[in-house]
Design a protein around this motif. Structure first.
Motif, PDB file in Angstrom:
ATOM      1  N   GLN A 171       0.976  -1.167   0.058  1.00  0.00           N
ATOM      2  CA  GLN A 171      -0.218  -0.126   0.124  1.00  0.00           C
ATOM      3  C   GLN A 171       0.914   1.264  -0.038  1.00  0.00           C
ATOM      4  N   GLN A 172       0.879   1.944  -1.058  1.00  0.00           N
ATOM      5  CA  GLN A 172       1.669   3.183  -1.081  1.00  0.00           C
ATOM      6  C   GLN A 172       1.596   4.198  -0.240  1.00  0.00           C
ATOM      7  N   ALA A 173       0.196   4.430   0.187  1.00  0.00           N
ATOM      8  CA  ALA A 173       0.161   5.625   1.172  1.00  0.00           C
ATOM      9  C   ALA A 173       0.650   5.291   2.464  1.00  0.00           C
ATOM     10  N   SER A 191      12.544  11.499   3.661  1.00  0.00           N
ATOM     11  CA  SER A 191      12.196  12.804   3.624  1.00  0.00           C
ATOM     12  C   SER A 191      12.094  13.423   2.170  1.00  0.00           C
ATOM     13  N   ALA A 192      11.036  13.681   1.490  1.00  0.00           N
ATOM     14  CA  ALA A 192      10.876  14.229   0.265  1.00  0.00           C
ATOM     15  C   ALA A 192       9.865  15.382   0.397  1.00  0.00           C
ATOM     16  N   ASN A 193      10.298  16.542  -0.183  1.00  0.00           N
ATOM     17  CA  ASN A 193       9.310  17.851  -0.307  1.00  0.00           C
ATOM     18  C   ASN A 193       9.004  17.990  -1.574  1.00  0.00           C
ATOM     19  N   THR A 194       7.774  18.307  -1.823  1.00  0.00           N
ATOM     20  CA  THR A 194       7.335  18.654  -3.289  1.00  0.00           C
ATOM     21  C   THR A 194       7.355  20.269  -3.270  1.00  0.00           C
ATOM     22  N   LEU A 195       8.059  20.596  -4.119  1.00  0.00           N
ATOM     23  CA  LEU A 195       8.440  22.244  -4.215  1.00  0.00           C
ATOM     24  C   LEU A 195       7.884  22.678  -5.748  1.00  0.00           C
ATOM     25  N   GLY A 196       7.833  23.864  -5.808  1.00  0.00           N
ATOM     26  CA  GLY A 196       7.810  24.546  -6.992  1.00  0.00           C
ATOM     27  C   GLY A 196       9.102  24.607  -7.935  1.00  0.00           C
ATOM     28  N   TRP A 197       9.195  24.458  -9.210  1.00  0.00           N
ATOM     29  CA  TRP A 197      10.524  24.535  -9.816  1.00  0.00           C
ATOM     30  C   TRP A 197      11.463  25.508  -9.347  1.00  0.00           C
ATOM     31  N   GLU A 198      11.032  26.720  -9.595  1.00  0.00           N
ATOM     32  CA  GLU A 198      11.655  27.906  -9.079  1.00  0.00           C
ATOM     33  C   GLU A 198      12.362  27.846  -7.681  1.00  0.00           C
ATOM     34  N   VAL A 260      -0.936  18.439   5.324  1.00  0.00           N
ATOM     35  CA  VAL A 260       0.322  17.771   5.543  1.00  0.00           C
ATOM     36  C   VAL A 260       0.185  16.749   6.590  1.00  0.00           C
ATOM     37  N   GLY A 261       0.655  15.587   6.342  1.00  0.00           N
ATOM     38  CA  GLY A 261       0.584  14.412   6.972  1.00  0.00           C
ATOM     39  C   GLY A 261       1.678  13.872   7.754  1.00  0.00           C
ATOM     40  N   LEU A 262       1.852  13.619   9.176  1.00  0.00           N
ATOM     41  CA  LEU A 262       2.944  13.160   9.825  1.00  0.00           C
ATOM     42  C   LEU A 262       2.513  11.886  10.506  1.00  0.00           C
ATOM     43  N   ASP A 263       3.144  10.694   9.990  1.00  0.00           N
ATOM     44  CA  ASP A 263       2.819   9.378  10.472  1.00  0.00           C
ATOM     45  C   ASP A 263       3.394   8.984  11.932  1.00  0.00           C
ATOM     46  N   MET A 264       2.976   9.628  12.739  1.00  0.00           N
ATOM     47  CA  MET A 264       3.632   9.628  14.191  1.00  0.00           C
ATOM     48  C   MET A 264       2.130   9.301  15.022  1.00  0.00           C
ATOM     49  N   GLY A 265       2.541   8.516  16.014  1.00  0.00           N
ATOM     50  CA  GLY A 265       1.322   7.954  16.803  1.00  0.00           C
ATOM     51  C   GLY A 265       0.113   7.803  15.917  1.00  0.00           C
ATOM     52  N   GLY A 368       3.971  13.772   4.064  1.00  0.00           N
ATOM     53  CA  GLY A 368       3.386  13.689   2.942  1.00  0.00           C
ATOM     54  C   GLY A 368       2.415  14.947   2.863  1.00  0.00           C
ATOM     55  N   ASN A 369       2.029  15.376   1.488  1.00  0.00           N
ATOM     56  CA  ASN A 369       1.079  16.111   1.198  1.00  0.00           C
ATOM     57  C   ASN A 369      -0.199  15.298   0.575  1.00  0.00           C
TER      58      ASN A 369
END
Length: 387
Positions: A171-173, A191-198, A260-265, A368-369
């Protein structure tokens, strides 16, 4: 009135027989679902081992590897990538081992998985368009390196991928094995952030960007890279596609709102709508002090047909709130993320650029977003941040 003992025994017996019948029906359904899943393609998967009801796994249309993963990614420098990426094009950015790589969603939306190596760390970079989950995982497990492909199936609208070594379904999620040999095992989130290219180019001038020369020329030659096959999918008020989503939607937030989701607890989430106002959140999640940063500058990959022309949904980063041996609290002040303790200014990469702490760096927290429906269906007890 007292019920005769013989009647009570008869009722209990009937109830027992009914329970056995229901259980037998469940077993038949499971066997039928196992045959259904196994029958679509040639699989080495042990479908008798699973941690989720098999009836929840449905066909997304394509079969096994029908959406082809990228196994031999090629990269180009920022100058080359800048010739075809728009300023707000969303790019998944990963920094590891002194190397920074970017994976444009305009490519990932057509492949969903890239198997790669960053700074000596084997990673798989994944994107499920229906859930807006762009997540990266460490591919190492039990001393071996796994590589991943697409099953062509979905569960709660989310990508079900498989590893080619054991053909376990994942399960990817949540990065968890759900069918097969490695059922119940979890991959480590990177850790991976989805950022705008600029933003990505400014923060990481030496970034290496996934090339459109993916080994699948039909996508590049037909002009698919840069386009969104799910036009209008994430517009406000929409809901997940009913034929792929069998879970319940949680009324605490709109189904298609980004969080924004944090997989804690039990899980923790903050809505983009609230972040747009606050810009920064200081929180304690499962005993850890974290800061969530948000800035405009990244387009949705699921709005207009041309991704670069889509509406701005913003970009996020999450960090531990400790630097130089002290705990920090952040606020948005004079156009910058600023810590209250020293007045130092910080950027979206977690680097202090001005002030007494200039040169220090915050530790990134994997996150994750997700769309809200996709986050909460797997974490129904999640805490939701409120202003």
């Amino acid at each position: 009135m007292r019920i005769p003992t013989m009647w009570r025994q008869a009722v209990a017996c009937a109830a027992g027989l009914l329970l056995l019948a229901v259980q037998a029906g469940w077993a038949q359904d499971t066997e039928a679902d196992a045959r259904r899943l196994a029958g679509r393609d040639v699989w080495r998967t042990d479908f008798s081992r699973h941690s989720v009801p098999l009836h929840e796994i449905v066909s997304g249309g394509p079969g096994k590897d029908g959406i082809p993963a990228i196994d031999q990614p090629r990269f180009e420098d920022a100058a080359e990538a800048g010739r075809w990426l728009g300023s707000r094009d969303p790019v998944v950015v990963i920094a590891a081992g002194g190397i920074v790589k970017g994976y444009p969603l305009s490519i990932l939306i057509w492949h969903e998985i890239v198997n790669d190596d960053i700074g000596g760390i084997p990673v798989t970079v994944t994107f499920c368009p229906l859930c807006n989950t762009a997540l990266a995982f460490d591919r190492r497990l039990d001393g071996r390196v796994l590589d991943f492909g697409t099953t062509g199936s979905l569960r709660h609208s989310d990508l079900v991928m498989y590893d080619r070594q054991t053909e376990t379904w994942w399960q990817q999620a949540v990065g968890e094995g759900i069918v097969g040999e490695l059922t119940g095992r979890k991959l480590e989130l990177v850790s991976a952030n989805t950022l705008g290219w600029e933003t990505a180019r400014r923060l990481y001038p030496d970034i290496q960007v996934l090339s459109r020369d993916t080994g699948f020329p039909r996508y590049r030659d037909s002009g698919r890279y840069g386009t969104n096959p799910y036009t209008g999918y994430d517009r406000p008020g929409n809901k997940p596609f009913g034929r792929f989503f069998s879970g319940r939607t949680d009324p605490r937030r709109p189904a298609m709102e980004r969080v924004v989701g944090l997989d804690m607890g039990d899980g923790w989430a903050a809505a983009f709508g609230d972040l747009r106002e606050a810009r920064v959140i200081n929180a304690v999640v499962d005993g850890r002090s974290v800061a969530v940063f948000w800035l405009p500058g990244a387009a949705s990959a699921l709005d207009e047909t041309r991704i670069a022309e889509s509406r701005d949904v913003g970009q996020t980063a999450v960090f531990e709130r400790t630097a130089a041996g002290r705990k920090l609290d952040f606020l948005w002040k004079e156009g910058a993320f600023t810590d209250r303790q020293t007045g130092s200014k910080w950027n979206l990469a977690g680097h202090a650029t001005e002030g007494p702490l200039a040169g220090n760096r915050l530790s990134a927290v994997p996150h994750g977003n997700h769309f809200w429906f996709a986050w909460v269906v797997f974490r129904p007890e999640t805490e939701v941040w409120s202003p």
